[in-house]
Write a protein that holds these residues in place. Structure first.
Motif, short mmCIF file in Angstrom:
data_model
loop_
_atom_site.label_atom_id
_atom_site.label_comp_id
_atom_site.label_asym_id
_atom_site.label_seq_id
_atom_site.Cartn_x
_atom_site.Cartn_y
_atom_site.Cartn_z
N PHE A 247 0.83 -1.21 0.00
CA PHE A 247 0.00 0.00 0.00
C PHE A 247 0.87 1.26 0.00
O PHE A 247 0.57 2.24 -0.69
N ALA B 91 2.13 1.73 -3.41
CA ALA B 91 1.04 2.03 -4.34
C ALA B 91 0.61 3.49 -4.26
O ALA B 91 0.21 4.08 -5.27
N VAL B 92 0.66 4.09 -3.06
CA VAL B 92 0.23 5.48 -2.91
C VAL B 92 1.35 6.46 -3.26
O VAL B 92 1.12 7.67 -3.24
N THR B 93 2.54 5.94 -3.58
CA THR B 93 3.61 6.82 -4.06
C THR B 93 3.18 7.44 -5.38
O THR B 93 2.62 6.75 -6.24
N SER C 293 1.07 2.44 -9.05
CA SER C 293 -0.22 1.79 -8.84
C SER C 293 -0.01 0.48 -8.13
O SER C 293 1.13 0.01 -7.99
#
Length: 396
Positions: free
Chosen positions: A243, A246-248, A252
Motif C-alpha cells: 500500500f 502504491a500510494v507513491t 499503482s
C-alpha cells in the motif's frame, strides 16, 4: 474457549510483537523503496516508463523508415515498422492489453528482426522466453505490461525486493531477500525465547501445572497462537508495504496475477506473484512452527530467556555460521537450517537444484512432528515422576 483465548493473549508480550512488526515493515519497505528511487537513469514510474519507451520506439521507427522507406519495395522491416507504430500509439494511450497483443504478434512472427529487450527489460533470469510472458498476459487478459509495470506497480516492486526475479541485471543473486528472511527468523528467535520462558521468570509455572489441561497442550496452544500472530504480522507488513508503494505518486498497486518468469531445469516457468507471496507465507509458517516446537523443548532444558534465544539462533543461523559443513553433504538437505536462502530455495538453484517444494515442506513437517514427540515424552515422564513422588509423600 473464548476465556482460554483471552488468557493466552494476555500472556503475550505485545510490546515485543509491536516492535517486531515495525522492524519487519522497515526491512521490507526500504529495499522496495530503494528499487524505485536509486536508479534515476532507469524508468521507475508509470509516466517515466511511458516516456522512455515512447522515445525508444520513436527512434526505432524513424531509423527503420530512413532505411526502408521505399514503398515500392515492401519488406518485413516495413511491416515491423507498422506494428511498432501501433505499439507506440497504444503505449501513449496506456492501453496495456493492446500492447501485450501487439508485442506477442511481433515476438511470434518477427522474432528474427526484434530486440527482445525492448519488450522485456525488468530484472529477471537470462534465457527465459519473452514470448511466454506475453502469451500469459494475453491469455489472462491482464491490463499490465512488462514495459511499464516492472518498476511502477507496487506488487512487482515489493516482489522484486523479496527475490521474485532471483537475480539482478548482472546475474547476481538477490541477497536482500535472504537478508529479509534472516531478519524475520531472528525476530522469531527473540519472540519464542521470551515467550516460552516467561512462566519460569514470573514464577507462575506451578499455576500452569494446576490448570485443567496437560502441560503439553498448554504449550502447544500457546505456540499455535504465536505462530498465527507471526503469520498475520507478516501478511500485515506485506500489505502495508504494498500500500505504501502504491500510494507513491505515479505508481499503482498492479495485478497479483502478473507472471514471474524463471528457469527451472532449463525450462521457462511462469509463476504468478500471488503464488510467490504464498511461498513466502508457507516458509514463514513452517519456520515459525519449527521454532515454536523447539522452544517448548528448550523451555524444559533451560529456564533462561537469553540461553533459549541463543540456542534458537544457533539452529536458525547454522548455515551462515558454517556449522552445517560439519554434516555430510547429503544430510544437509534434510536439515531445516539449510532452508534460509531465498530465492534459490524457491527456484531450485545452487544447493537446491532438483529440490522441489514438497521436499523442504516435508522436511519441516518431519522435524516438527519429531520434536513434538520428544517434548511430549519429556513432559509425560516429568509429570509421572511428580505424580509418583506426590503419592509417596501422601503415603508417608
Amino acid at each position: 474457549m473464548k476465556a482460554s483465548l483471552r488468557f493466552y493473549l494476555k500472556r503475550i508480550s505485545w510490546s515485543w510483537v509491536g516492535i517486531s512488526l515495525l522492524f519487519l515493515i522497515l526491512v521490507m519497505y526500504l529495499p522496495a523503496r530503494h528499487n524505485i528511487t536509486a536508479w534515476p537513469a532507469q524508468p521507475i514510474s508509470e509516466s517515466q516508463s511511458v516516456r522512455v519507451y515512447s522515445r525508444e520506439l520513436s527512434d526505432i521507427i524513424q531509423n527503420y523508415r530512413s532505411q526502408y522507406g521505399d514503398s515500392s519495395k515492401p519488406s518485413s522491416q516495413q511491416t515491423l515498422v507498422k506494428k511498432y507504430s501501433a505499439v507506440l500509439a497504444a503505449l501513449r494511450a496506456r492501453r496495456y492489453r493492446s500492447i501485450n497483443k501487439l508485442a506477442l504478434t511481433i515476438l511470434s512472427r518477427e522474432s528474427q528482426h526484434v530486440n527482445t529487450s525492448l519488450f522485456y527489460r525488468d530484472q529477471g533470469y537470462p534465457g527465459t522466453s519473452v514470448t511466454a510472458r506475453y502469451k500469459y498476459l494475453v491469455v489472462h487478459n491482464l491490463d499490465v505490461t512488462p514495459m511499464v509495470s516492472a518498476r511502477s506497480d507496487a506488487v512487482n516492486v515489493v516482489a522484486q525486493s523479496l527475490g521474485a526475479n532471483g537475480h539482478d541485471a548482472y546475474g547476481v543473486i538477490n541477497w536482500n531477500a535472504t537478508l529479509t528472511l534472516l531478519v524475520i527468523l531472528g525476530i522469531m528467535c527473540i519472540l519464542f525465547g521470551d515467550f516460552f520462558t516467561d512462566d519460569y521468570r514470573r514464577g507462575t509455572y506451578s499455576f500452569v501445572r494446576a490448570l485443567p489441561e496437560s502441560e503439553f497442550w498448554y504449550h502447544v496452544r500457546r505456540g499455535a497462537l504465536l505462530v498465527s500472530i507471526i503469520c498475520i504480522g507478516f501478511l500485515t507488513a506485506l500489505i502495508l508495504v504494498i500500500f505504501a508503494i502504491a500510494v507513491t505518486p505515479d505508481h499503482s498497486i498492479g495485478d497479483f496475477r502478473y507472471p514471474i518468469t524463471v528457469l527451472i531445469d532449463g525450462q521457462t516457468v511462469l509463476i504468478p506473484i500471488w503464488q510467490f507471496f504464498s511461498s513466502w507465507l508457507v516458509l514463514v509458517f513452517l519456520w515459525a512452527s519449527l521454532l515454536a516446537c523447539l522452544s517448548i523443548l528448550l523451555g524444559y532444558l533451560t529456564r533462561s530467556r537469553v540461553l533459549c534465544s541463543f540456542l534458537l539462533v544457533i539452529v536458525v543461523f547454522a548455515r551462515e555460521l558454517s556449522l552445517l559443513r560439519l554434516l555430510p553433504e547429503k544430510v544437509r538437505m534434510f536439515v531445516p537450517s539449510s532452508f534460509t536462502v531465498v530465492p534459490e530455495l524457491f527456484y531450485q538453484e545452487g544447493d537446491f537444484v532438483g529440490l522441489k517444494t514438497f521436499h523442504w515442506t516435508f522436511t519441516f513437517i518431519f522435524w516438527i512432528v519429531f520434536i513434538l514427540a520428544i517434548t511430549c515424552c519429556l513432559i509425560a515422564s516429568k509429570s509421572s515422576g511428580r505424580w509418583i513422588k506426590g503419592k509417596q509423600t501422601r503415603m508417608r
